[in-house]
Design an enzyme around this catalytic site. Structure first.
Site, mmCIF file in Angstrom:
data_model
loop_
_atom_site.group_PDB
_atom_site.id
_atom_site.type_symbol
_atom_site.label_atom_id
_atom_site.label_comp_id
_atom_site.label_asym_id
_atom_site.label_seq_id
_atom_site.Cartn_x
_atom_site.Cartn_y
_atom_site.Cartn_z
ATOM 1 N N HIS A 1 -27.610 43.904 27.187
ATOM 2 C CA HIS A 1 -26.265 43.603 26.553
ATOM 3 C C HIS A 1 -26.383 42.545 25.341
ATOM 4 C CE1 HIS A 1 -26.730 40.289 29.692
ATOM 5 N NE2 HIS A 1 -26.086 39.711 29.010
ATOM 6 N N HIS B 1 -30.576 41.445 25.081
ATOM 7 C CA HIS B 1 -31.203 40.818 26.279
ATOM 8 C C HIS B 1 -30.832 41.211 27.573
ATOM 9 C CE1 HIS B 1 -27.523 38.524 26.263
ATOM 10 N NE2 HIS B 1 -27.976 38.006 27.552
ATOM 11 N N ARG C 1 -19.128 33.394 33.787
ATOM 12 C CA ARG C 1 -19.748 34.053 34.038
ATOM 13 C C ARG C 1 -20.712 33.756 35.558
ATOM 14 N NH1 ARG C 1 -25.713 35.487 30.922
ATOM 15 N NH2 ARG C 1 -26.484 33.701 32.331
ATOM 16 N N ASP D 1 -30.302 39.596 31.592
ATOM 17 C CA ASP D 1 -30.265 38.028 32.037
ATOM 18 C C ASP D 1 -31.437 37.420 32.848
ATOM 19 O OD1 ASP D 1 -27.888 37.613 30.614
ATOM 20 O OD2 ASP D 1 -26.508 38.453 32.260
HETATM 21 C C1 SIN Z 1 -24.014 36.935 28.352
HETATM 22 O O1 SIN Z 1 -24.996 37.254 27.502
HETATM 23 O O2 SIN Z 1 -24.240 36.814 29.407
HETATM 24 C C2 SIN Z 1 -22.620 36.662 27.659
HETATM 25 C C3 SIN Z 1 -22.158 38.175 27.420
HETATM 26 C C4 SIN Z 1 -20.783 37.887 26.870
HETATM 27 O O3 SIN Z 1 -20.217 36.662 26.420
HETATM 28 O O4 SIN Z 1 -20.119 38.914 26.363
#
Ligand code: SIN
Length: 291
Positions: free
Chosen positions: A267, A107, A282, A109
């Site tokens: 990612h 996906h 995050r 973000d």
């Molecule tokens: C996310 O999708 O923002 C999380 C990525 C992660 O925890 O590695």
């Protein structure tokens, strides 16, 4: 495979990770108030490498926020509750009792927002002894490697992106799914925040001018097409965009901060550490309307 870099670094040591992108950056302490010329080199490194990794950082939430604010306003997640004392920071927590992890599918973000996140900064507080890597894919390469015929079609398509009730999750809401599988990830009601948006399948990066395939797990169907018509095309674009030669994989250590550009990457957080805990902080940074 990256576009040739025009950046000459005077302040940073930039070591590329993979042919498709990613670089480790040494020689910078993100807890400090960095001067403009250093920030300009970090921006150049991000644009050149798409995913930049800073090791051995020692950051309080306020210091991580101060660094994030150098790049724009903070994007608040419409569905996920932030930390009680720092609502702009999402604590991503997976414990041994959790069946699933947050972000465990390809996906980009906040693609469901009208102005999706420009970038994400993820800071590792506690990582498993092995596993828990994050994979990234270079969506410039995904676009550039399409045939001319497929590029022409892709340039005409617009995606309908939805933040909840994914059909990929049998229509179950985030709240229900996460309560069952990720106990620490608390879902809130988005209220009147827009969480369904339509975007071009091929977007032009506002800073590099390069075209990137803009697809990810939030895409439900193409505007003006049925589900049945859309799904085979979505499956093709998703499969194509994560070909191994387009990817780079980041292995975390406690104190690693990774900053990625959501405008040209997807990612995937790998869920391969069943008996261990992983805790990340995050922050997402506001972006523009894709064009
Ligand atoms: C996310 O999708 O923002 C999380 C990525 C992660 O925890 O590695």
């Amino acid at each position: 495979m990256n576009a040739p870099s025009s950046a000459i670094y005077r302040h940073l040591d930039v070591q590329k990770i993979a042919g498709a992108g990613g670089a480790e950056i040494r020689g910078v302490d993100l807890s400090k108030d960095l001067p403009q010329d250093v920030l300009a080199e970090i921006r150049a490194a991000l644009l050149d490498n798409l995913v930049i990794v800073f090791r051995d950082q020692d950051l309080t939430p306020d210091q991580q926020l101060a660094f994030a604010r150098k790049w724009g306003d903070i994007h608040l997640h419409p569905f996920m509750q932030g930390m009680p004392d720092h609502p702009e920071i999402l604590a991503i927590i997976k414990r041994p009792t959790d069946k699933k992890n947050f972000g465990g599918s390809w996906h980009t973000d906040q693609m469901f927002s009208p102005n999706p996140a420009m970038g994400t900064m993820l800071y590792a507080k506690q990582v498993p002894s092995a596993g828990g890597d994050t994979m990234f894919t270079n969506q410039y390469l995904a676009y550039e490697s399409l045939s001319d015929g497929m590029k022409a079609l892709a340039n005409k398509l617009r995606t309908v992106c939805v933040g909840d009730n994914f059909k990929q999750a049998d229509g179950r809401s985030r709240k229900d799914r996460y309560a069952d599988t990720m106990a620490d990830m608390k879902v809130k009601d988005p209220g009147n925040v827009q969480t369904t948006s339509i975007h071009p399948l091929v977007r032009t990066h506002p800073e590099t001018g390069r075209k990137a395939l803009y697809i990810g797990g939030h895409v439900q169907y193409f505007e003006g097409m049925t589900d049945e018509e859309s799904q085979p095309l979505i499956d093709f674009f998703m499969k194509h965009s994560v070909r191994p030669e387009f990817t780079v994989r980041v292995r975390w250590q406690n104190g690693t901060l990774t900053f990625w550009d959501n405008r040209c990457t997807q990612h995937f957080a790998v869920n391969d550490y069943p008996a261990e805990t992983r805790i990340m902080h995050r922050i997402t940074i506001c972006g523009d309307q894709p064009f």
